[in-house]
Motif scaffolding. Structure first.
Motif, mmCIF file in Angstrom:
data_model
loop_
_atom_site.group_PDB
_atom_site.id
_atom_site.type_symbol
_atom_site.label_atom_id
_atom_site.label_comp_id
_atom_site.label_asym_id
_atom_site.label_seq_id
_atom_site.Cartn_x
_atom_site.Cartn_y
_atom_site.Cartn_z
ATOM 1 N N TYR A 51 0.849 -1.135 0.111
ATOM 2 C CA TYR A 51 0.027 -0.155 0.079
ATOM 3 C C TYR A 51 0.809 1.324 -0.040
ATOM 4 O O TYR A 51 2.075 1.397 0.327
ATOM 5 N N SER A 70 -3.826 4.237 -1.118
ATOM 6 C CA SER A 70 -4.032 3.147 -1.978
ATOM 7 C C SER A 70 -3.528 1.697 -1.868
ATOM 8 O O SER A 70 -2.505 1.755 -1.106
ATOM 9 N N VAL A 71 -4.112 0.747 -2.058
ATOM 10 C CA VAL A 71 -3.948 -0.487 -1.781
ATOM 11 C C VAL A 71 -3.700 -1.589 -3.093
ATOM 12 O O VAL A 71 -4.631 -1.182 -3.996
ATOM 13 N N LYS A 100 -5.837 -1.546 -7.979
ATOM 14 C CA LYS A 100 -5.790 -0.733 -6.848
ATOM 15 C C LYS A 100 -7.189 -0.422 -6.235
ATOM 16 O O LYS A 100 -8.023 -0.257 -7.061
#
Length: 194
Positions: A51, A70-71, A100
């Motif tokens: 992330y 964001s991941v 994402k």
């Protein structure tokens, strides 16, 4: 005299505009976790290993801070390789097409004491919904190396169906194999940029 006053006002304005602290995510002290019910009798937990995030705060107590996070969906880990592959497929995240998950804040307000509300837009599978995280602010300290750190625990509950994570199968009692509600918990430690 007039020129001096105008110069001082311009300097004060410039300082107030630039008086924002920038923070980055300390990845070695941060975790992005989720929990969802399975067969209506227990919860399955998982996390995302990769992330990125940043915070810009106009005040030392973080009121009014801007949060971007964001991941990487491909980093999902539920301690079951087969389940992780299923979750990355089109029944759930479709990580190949939508790699994402993204959160962008619209407000960060203090409720009382160390409790805050962080509201923003969460995008999963190209579907964006407004969510609010309940945030517990652990405080700000200097670590043993002189770095300024701040800690938070943020929690929210989303309906996965609203984000297109629709797969399910009914069990013999009529309940769902996978629950609709997913609890997201982010334990985050920030490092103040110098």
């Amino acid at each position: 005299m007039k020129t001096t006053i105008l110069s001082l006002l311009a300097l004060a304005t410039a300082l107030s505009v630039n008086a924002q602290d920038k923070w980055s995510v300390d990845k070695s002290h941060t975790s992005v976790n989720f929990s969802v019910s399975h067969l209506v009798i227990t919860d399955i937990d998982g996390q995302f290993k990769r992330y990125e995030g940043s915070v810009v705060s106009p005040s030392s107590d973080f009121v009014g801070a801007t949060v971007n996070f964001s991941v990487d969906v491909n980093s999902i880990n539920t301690n079951n390789e087969g389940r992780d592959k299923h979750l990355m497929g089109d029944d759930f995240f479709n990580a190949e097409k939508f790699p994402k998950m993204v959160f962008k804040s619209v407000s960060f307000v203090k409720k009382n004491g160390n409790k805050y509300a962080l509201t923003g837009d969460l995008t999963i599978r190209d579907i964006t919904k407004r969510v609010t995280f309940d945030v517990n602010y652990g405080g700000t300290v200097k670590d043993a190396y002189g770095n300024t750190k701040a800690g938070f625990k943020a929690t929210t509950v989303i309906d996965r169906i609203e984000y297109g994570l629709k797969w399910n199968a009914l069990i013999e009692t009529g309940g769902a194999t996978v629950g609709k509600e997913v609890t997201i918990t982010v334990n985050i430690e920030l490092s103040k940029e110098k």
